[in-house]
Design an enzyme around this catalytic site. Structure first.
Site, PDB file in Angstrom:
ATOM      1  N   HIS A  18       0.831  -1.207   0.000  1.00  0.00           N
ATOM      2  CA  HIS A  18       0.000   0.000   0.000  1.00  0.00           C
ATOM      3  C   HIS A  18       0.869   1.261   0.000  1.00  0.00           C
ATOM      4  CE1 HIS A  18       1.138   0.577   4.169  1.00  0.00           C
ATOM      5  NE2 HIS A  18       0.865  -0.704   4.360  1.00  0.00           N
ATOM      6  N   ASP A 297       3.898  -5.010   3.437  1.00  0.00           N
ATOM      7  CA  ASP A 297       5.319  -5.345   3.383  1.00  0.00           C
ATOM      8  C   ASP A 297       5.564  -6.771   3.854  1.00  0.00           C
ATOM      9  OD1 ASP A 297       4.593  -4.718   5.996  1.00  0.00           O
ATOM     10  OD2 ASP A 297       6.196  -3.251   6.315  1.00  0.00           O
TER      11      ASP A 297
END
Length: 407
Positions: A18, A297
């Site tokens: 994101h 991540d």
């Protein structure tokens, strides 16, 4: 002799982190007690994509539209259908919004729907890096795997010795010695905060103690930098050098490495995502030419580890899995030999490109680094035989208790 490279791009699957968000809600209360300084206010709720984060994703989308046209997968001016493009995200605001902004930049006015499985703020199992098994032997193996990756088999506190100098930088920036947290708990330094490893079924593995506190602090400062806060106000003007920035980022990278890049653990956590990607490439159905997946991540780190990609460096970035960065998996064909090939790239913005909100296009592109499969020889520089990738994927896949499916 000129090397003949594959010339027909057939399919692309992108896994994106994101874009820029505000600090996470689970760390907000901690951040407020661990310093005497007043944290800057954010204009969005905790953990939400910022307006600038959306803008940068729209820029990224516009760049990818040109990237796809240049490679003749989806040409500019071509009407887009569901068979051409599939966009899917985790069901959190920051991931859904990232997918929406990217799609606006890439496919504005086209019939492309951003799909997600659940109401906003509920994790999708495909992207949820949680331990799915309650068997004691699996939990013990994960614990040993993480400890081995951290180099702390004897004592988990040994990890803090490695990061002590970075902790001291954070203590100074925060004025930690005068903080409410210090007064309440009595820990004179970060390194004195008790450390424990949490490995619990249905939860994400975690290390509680100095490293996860320091990671939250470093993350907040890096987000301020990305958001464009004046340097005199970032960390209240207390970061003195590029070397200090590096040490702060190294805490985050080490935390990510330990929890999501331990081999057994990464494979366990990434299994639903790998099944989803296998379905996109190898389901036997007519695949979308371009698939855009938005997660976190932790998803990128665990996937790259599970599939045994070699370690990599991202010039111009301090984060190993940077905000908005994209792992781009590609299927190519040679028109002369009909041989099929695999290529993987990490396409990302440098810290400066993010901070300056640079418009991305073919003349000012994001940075790109080839990702290499460990233990497999490239058939052509940057390319592998397709069967080498699919064999690696099939070797890694394990059965799941529930079928993985997109909404």
């Amino acid at each position: 002799m000129k090397i003949q490279v594959p010339d027909i791009l057939e399919q692309v699957v992108v896994l994106s982190r994101h874009g820029i968000r505000s600090p996470l809600p689970q760390t907000k209360a901690l951040l407020e007690t661990i310093t005497t300084h007043q944290w800057m206010p954010w204009q969005v709720k905790s953990g939400y994509l910022t307006q600038k984060g959306g803008l940068l994703e729209a820029y990224f989308g516009a760049y990818f539209r040109q990237w796809l046209d240049q490679r003749q997968l989806i040409t500019l001016g071509q009407a887009i259908s569901g068979q051409d493009v599939f966009v899917y995200s985790n069901s959190l605001q920051r991931t859904v919004a990232t997918a929406q902004y990217f799609s606006t930049g890439a496919f504005a006015g086209e019939d492309v729907t951003v799909k997600h499985r659940y109401p906003i703020e509920r994790m999708d199992p495909i992207f949820n890096p949680q331990i799915r098994d309650s068997r004691q032997e699996i939990l013990m193996q994960i614990q040993q795997d993480i400890a081995s990756q951290a180099g702390i088999s004897e004592s988990i506190e040994r990890l803090n010795d490695e990061l002590h100098s970075a902790y001291q930088i954070i203590e100074k920036i925060l004025n930690y010695s005068a903080s409410d947290y210090r007064q309440k708990h009595g820990y004179e330094q970060f390194i004195h905060i008790p450390t424990s490893l949490s490995v619990i079924s249905k939860e994400q593995p975690d290390i509680y103690g100095p490293i996860n506190i320091a990671t939250a602090v470093a993350d907040a400062f890096i987000l301020q930098y990305y958001e464009g806060v004046p340097e005199s106000q970032i960390a209240w003007g207390n970061i003195q050098s590029q070397e200090e920035w590096k040490q702060l980022a190294d805490i985050k990278n080490r935390y990510m490495d330990i929890l999501f890049q331990s081999p057994f653990t990464a494979t366990h956590l990434a299994m639903p995502l790998m099944h989803a990607i296998d379905g996109l490439f190898n389901s036997g159905n007519v695949p979308s030419k371009f698939t855009f997946l938005v997660g976190h991540d932790s998803n990128i780190a665990s996937l790259l580890t599970a599939l045994k990609f070699s370690s990599y460096q991202l010039p111009g970035q301090l984060e190993s899995t940077p905000i908005g960065g994209k792992v781009v998996l590609q299927r190519w064909r040679d028109s002369k030999t009909q041989q099929v090939y695999f290529k993987a790239e990490y396409i990302y913005q440098t810290m400066q490109q993010i901070r300056q909100a640079e418009v991305l296009d073919l003349q000012n592109p994001p940075h790109s680094v080839n990702l290499l499969l460990s233990g497999v020889s490239e058939s052509i520089p940057g390319f592998y035989h397709w069967q080498d990738f699919t064999h690696r994927l099939k070797q890694t896949l394990q059965p799941l208790d529930e079928k993985v499916a997109f909404a």
